[in-house]
Design an enzyme around this catalytic site. Sequence first.
Site, mmCIF file in Angstrom:
data_model
loop_
_atom_site.group_PDB
_atom_site.id
_atom_site.type_symbol
_atom_site.label_atom_id
_atom_site.label_comp_id
_atom_site.label_asym_id
_atom_site.label_seq_id
_atom_site.Cartn_x
_atom_site.Cartn_y
_atom_site.Cartn_z
ATOM 1 C CE LYS A 72 -3.970 -2.033 2.356
ATOM 2 N NZ LYS A 72 -4.985 -1.848 3.390
ATOM 3 C CG ASP A 108 -7.854 0.537 3.503
ATOM 4 O OD1 ASP A 108 -8.651 -0.379 3.200
ATOM 5 O OD2 ASP A 108 -6.626 0.439 3.346
HETATM 6 P P1 NAP Z 1 0.474 -3.397 10.650
HETATM 7 O O1 NAP Z 1 0.641 -2.269 9.702
HETATM 8 O O2 NAP Z 1 1.455 -4.504 10.684
HETATM 9 O O3 NAP Z 1 0.378 -2.771 12.138
HETATM 10 C C1 NAP Z 1 0.176 -3.601 13.261
HETATM 11 C C2 NAP Z 1 -0.062 -2.731 14.491
HETATM 12 O O4 NAP Z 1 -0.422 -3.589 15.581
HETATM 13 C C3 NAP Z 1 1.170 -1.958 14.923
HETATM 14 O O5 NAP Z 1 0.745 -0.767 15.517
HETATM 15 C C4 NAP Z 1 1.782 -2.914 15.980
HETATM 16 O O6 NAP Z 1 2.544 -2.241 16.963
HETATM 17 C C5 NAP Z 1 0.536 -3.460 16.623
HETATM 18 N N1 NAP Z 1 0.748 -4.783 17.225
HETATM 19 C C6 NAP Z 1 1.069 -5.919 16.566
HETATM 20 N N2 NAP Z 1 1.134 -6.958 17.443
HETATM 21 C C7 NAP Z 1 0.878 -6.430 18.664
HETATM 22 C C8 NAP Z 1 0.809 -6.989 19.979
HETATM 23 N N3 NAP Z 1 1.012 -8.290 20.184
HETATM 24 N N4 NAP Z 1 0.528 -6.164 20.998
HETATM 25 C C9 NAP Z 1 0.307 -4.848 20.788
HETATM 26 N N5 NAP Z 1 0.338 -4.259 19.578
HETATM 27 C C10 NAP Z 1 0.623 -5.050 18.525
HETATM 28 O O7 NAP Z 1 -0.940 -4.096 10.447
HETATM 29 P P2 NAP Z 1 -2.322 -3.441 9.938
HETATM 30 O O8 NAP Z 1 -2.449 -3.636 8.489
HETATM 31 O O9 NAP Z 1 -2.423 -2.076 10.507
HETATM 32 O O10 NAP Z 1 -3.397 -4.418 10.619
HETATM 33 C C11 NAP Z 1 -3.740 -4.303 11.977
HETATM 34 C C12 NAP Z 1 -5.009 -5.125 12.232
HETATM 35 O O11 NAP Z 1 -6.075 -4.612 11.451
HETATM 36 C C13 NAP Z 1 -4.872 -6.603 11.852
HETATM 37 O O12 NAP Z 1 -5.628 -7.361 12.761
HETATM 38 C C14 NAP Z 1 -5.511 -6.670 10.478
HETATM 39 O O13 NAP Z 1 -6.048 -7.953 10.217
HETATM 40 C C15 NAP Z 1 -6.620 -5.661 10.650
HETATM 41 N N6 NAP Z 1 -7.073 -5.067 9.381
HETATM 42 C C16 NAP Z 1 -8.370 -5.166 9.066
HETATM 43 C C17 NAP Z 1 -8.853 -4.605 7.909
HETATM 44 C C18 NAP Z 1 -10.304 -4.705 7.585
HETATM 45 O O14 NAP Z 1 -10.702 -4.342 6.481
HETATM 46 N N7 NAP Z 1 -11.119 -5.193 8.491
HETATM 47 C C19 NAP Z 1 -7.978 -3.927 7.044
HETATM 48 C C20 NAP Z 1 -6.634 -3.821 7.399
HETATM 49 C C21 NAP Z 1 -6.198 -4.416 8.575
HETATM 50 P P3 NAP Z 1 4.114 -1.961 16.751
HETATM 51 O O15 NAP Z 1 4.205 -0.699 15.932
HETATM 52 O O16 NAP Z 1 4.604 -1.782 18.145
HETATM 53 O O17 NAP Z 1 4.680 -3.163 16.062
#
Ligand code: NAP
Length: 278
Positions: A72, A108
């Site tokens: 992205k 998004d």
């Molecule tokens: P990302 O860019 O990899 O970011 C992950 C985020 O979660 C970061 O802020 C990370 O913190 C934090 N994190 C990861 N593991 C953690 C833990 N064990 N404890 C606390 N914080 C944690 O991922 P993303 O794309 O933003 O996705 C995040 C979530 O949203 C996922 O569950 C994904 O499936 C969901 N999502 C859903 C949709 C939808 O359409 N429903 C779309 C996109 C994403 P750090 O910076 O400290 O690593």
Amino acid sequence: MADVDGRTRVLGLFGYPVEHSLSPRMHNAALRHVGVNAVYVPFSVRPEDLEHALAGVRTLGLAGVNLTIPHKVAAVNLVDEVVPRAAAVGAINTVMNSDGCLIGDNTDLHGVTAALEEAGTTFQGKTVVIAGAGGAARASAFAGAFGGARQIVVLNRTRERAAELVRDLGDCAALAGALSDLPSWLGVTDILVNATPIGLHEGDPPMTDLERLKPGSVVCDLAYRRGGTALISRAKELGFATVDGLAILVHQGAGSFTLWTGLDAPVDVMRKAVVAAS
Ligand code: NAP
């Protein structure tokens, strides 16, 4: 299976990995429902191949593509134009091919906003507390900023990443903090957004104790799993309005569908297809 002929347009998803994605089921169900002669195909594209893959959109005449992890942000510099809202976010999830000119957008933002509206609320004038600072948190924070939130609080495990997102939000009233600060914000939160993967696995506890959440708040969980996350279940038990990750996925897909086809998306058909496939 679509009835493919010489006029069939091709849409797709570039991601790595891409096999788990629910988007092909969702979009093909929608295309069939409205009778558009097009198919939506997943493409596994390694990060180092993204530039060539996007050039392929032009050469092969694909009508458009979605982009998912990890493309992205990188794609912003590989398309011909980026619409202002997506340029502000610094990430695109939708590419339209307009006679060989690739235009990037970010649905998004629409996904979060439309799912909230479906739950009967908006960001206008609200205090929005976001757990996480990755891609999903970024889209949620900018959706809040564009939607007129009064204050946006970004709380992340890695505090510096939260601070970076708040800097990117610019003029909007926003604060960064550590994820461990979340309990102290719950009493003033109007919209709580979980944009971390906490809750994705069976048996995960709710990511925070919602007993302290301000009455009347809306709980929004981007993490989605069949049967619902513990956060959403607990929020429902306590009587809070909820927005789950499936609703957000469907509405971002609906936004892309409309950009590509110019038609209203059949949101209920898309939702049914995602539920059936998840
Ligand atoms: P990302 O860019 O990899 O970011 C992950 C985020 O979660 C970061 O802020 C990370 O913190 C934090 N994190 C990861 N593991 C953690 C833990 N064990 N404890 C606390 N914080 C944690 O991922 P993303 O794309 O933003 O996705 C995040 C979530 O949203 C996922 O569950 C994904 O499936 C969901 N999502 C859903 C949709 C939808 O359409 N429903 C779309 C996109 C994403 P750090 O910076 O400290 O690593």
